[in-house]
Design a protein around this motif. Sequence first.
Motif, PDB file in Angstrom:
ATOM      1  N   SER A   1     -28.023 106.371  66.011  1.00  0.00           N
ATOM      2  CA  SER A   1     -28.203 107.143  67.274  1.00  0.00           C
ATOM      3  C   SER A   1     -28.171 108.205  67.144  1.00  0.00           C
ATOM      4  CB  SER A   1     -26.409 106.945  67.023  1.00  0.00           C
ATOM      5  OG  SER A   1     -26.282 108.316  65.487  1.00  0.00           O
ATOM      6  N   GLN A   2     -29.377 108.546  66.053  1.00  0.00           N
ATOM      7  CA  GLN A   2     -30.172 109.680  66.643  1.00  0.00           C
ATOM      8  C   GLN A   2     -31.496 109.064  66.994  1.00  0.00           C
ATOM      9  OE1 GLN A   2     -29.041 113.572  65.942  1.00  0.00           O
ATOM     10  NE2 GLN A   2     -26.952 111.993  65.898  1.00  0.00           N
ATOM     11  N   LEU A   3     -31.819 108.140  66.834  1.00  0.00           N
ATOM     12  CA  LEU A   3     -33.156 108.092  67.348  1.00  0.00           C
ATOM     13  C   LEU A   3     -33.893 108.417  69.001  1.00  0.00           C
ATOM     14  CD1 LEU A   3     -35.674 106.659  66.581  1.00  0.00           C
ATOM     15  CD2 LEU A   3     -35.344 104.720  67.032  1.00  0.00           C
ATOM     16  N   GLY A   4     -32.861 108.212  69.609  1.00  0.00           N
ATOM     17  CA  GLY A   4     -33.709 108.902  71.455  1.00  0.00           C
ATOM     18  C   GLY A   4     -33.869 110.489  71.494  1.00  0.00           C
ATOM     19  N   ARG A   5     -33.058 111.382  70.499  1.00  0.00           N
ATOM     20  CA  ARG A   5     -33.012 112.412  70.462  1.00  0.00           C
ATOM     21  C   ARG A   5     -35.135 112.660  69.078  1.00  0.00           C
ATOM     22  NH1 ARG A   5     -27.578 115.816  69.463  1.00  0.00           N
ATOM     23  NH2 ARG A   5     -29.465 117.526  70.004  1.00  0.00           N
ATOM     24  N   LEU A   6     -34.999 112.313  68.181  1.00  0.00           N
ATOM     25  CA  LEU A   6     -35.487 112.538  67.534  1.00  0.00           C
ATOM     26  C   LEU A   6     -37.002 112.243  68.320  1.00  0.00           C
ATOM     27  CD1 LEU A   6     -36.057 113.563  64.593  1.00  0.00           C
ATOM     28  CD2 LEU A   6     -35.841 110.868  64.113  1.00  0.00           C
ATOM     29  N   ARG A   7     -36.595 110.747  68.647  1.00  0.00           N
ATOM     30  CA  ARG A   7     -38.291 110.496  68.931  1.00  0.00           C
ATOM     31  C   ARG A   7     -38.973 111.570  69.476  1.00  0.00           C
ATOM     32  NH1 ARG A   7     -39.085 105.071  69.839  1.00  0.00           N
ATOM     33  NH2 ARG A   7     -36.684 104.291  70.418  1.00  0.00           N
ATOM     34  N   PRO A   8     -38.777 112.145  70.656  1.00  0.00           N
ATOM     35  CA  PRO A   8     -40.122 113.793  71.327  1.00  0.00           C
ATOM     36  C   PRO A   8     -40.636 114.159  70.074  1.00  0.00           C
ATOM     37  CG  PRO A   8     -38.072 113.704  72.583  1.00  0.00           C
ATOM     38  CD  PRO A   8     -37.186 112.463  71.113  1.00  0.00           C
ATOM     39  N   HIS A   9     -39.926 114.678  68.952  1.00  0.00           N
ATOM     40  CA  HIS A   9     -40.007 114.956  67.722  1.00  0.00           C
ATOM     41  C   HIS A   9     -41.438 114.376  66.779  1.00  0.00           C
ATOM     42  CE1 HIS A   9     -37.665 118.303  69.569  1.00  0.00           C
ATOM     43  NE2 HIS A   9     -37.170 117.458  69.627  1.00  0.00           N
TER      44      HIS A   9
END
Length: 330
Positions: free
Chosen positions: A288-296
């Motif tokens: 569930s955190q992948l979307g937020r993590l992707r830019p980093h």
Amino acid sequence: MKGSALAHPNIALIKYWGRRDETLRLPLNASFSFTLDRLYTRCEATVSPWAKQDRTRSDVRLLAAERLRVTRFLDQVRAEAKRAERLSVVVESNVPKSTGIASSASFFAALSAAALRAYQVPDGERRTAILARLGSGSATRSVPGGFVLWPTGDHLTSYGRTLFPPTALPLLDACIPIRKAKRVSSSRGQREVFTSFFIQARLRNARRRLSLMLAACERGDAFGVLQLAEEEALEFMALMLSQTPPLFYATRRTLLLLIKAQQLRRRGLAVFFSVDAGPSVHWLTVRSQLGRLRPHLPKEAIICRPGGGVTRERGAAASSMGSHPDGIPP
Ligand code: DP6
């Protein structure tokens, strides 16, 4: 006679470091890991009745010591199979080279299965996992799939077995390969573990942390599992540093990525890190955190989910590398 098999590397959440029996590769402590679905090594072994030596063809150049290790391992397979003929082995892998993302684990897991097949020996999971351990300890955890426990024990009881299926927890491992030639292999490095002043405390901690982690898995507490995995990685680094001579595999980039994970966490992202005996970094998170993590994520990150175990058919093996059904990119 030919045998072909594919295996995935694994990331240890509780690490194996130190052996109580060098020849049988029996570990000092139990370890726990999951296999990484998007990385693989495939081995095809063919019996060569007239050859005087085993031959290994691979896209990476094998050092003489590595060839010797493979031949010694195949001698052990021959003893098990009661066969004398040499093998010709072709290796193919997408594991980034010289980055320490557990390539020996997927290699020896695939080679055990392929060689047993080539010699036409019944290649059940238990037998394959016991043999794989003789090649490289962590390889025993790449034979079964999902979340795998490798307990201590004797030759016949210490091998990797699935405790939870790959879908048990929604974990992701963003593997960030960092290339640097290793001056000391993990095999050699862990022979010096007894020089560490805190080895006894380490073994007590590994036992305690493993039972906490299994309890967290049972109750589906992914966050708890990842928190314990990062604690374990830090203790593992401290253990290596406390050996004589000290082992320090991190590069500047390794350290920056560890710090970055902690900074992201302070900003509310559930991202934790792990490392093995090498410079590469694993950022561990939940789906569930992948979307937020992707830019980093650095562009070279390879996002893996918990995967399966050894696959023996070529076609099936290739298809297990496809894109993720839930949209995680290839
Ligand atoms: C840090 O399995 O590479 O990755 O048995 O000598 O081949 P050998 O060691 P190896 O050690 C792996 C150590 C580790 C931790 C782990 O995977 O548990």
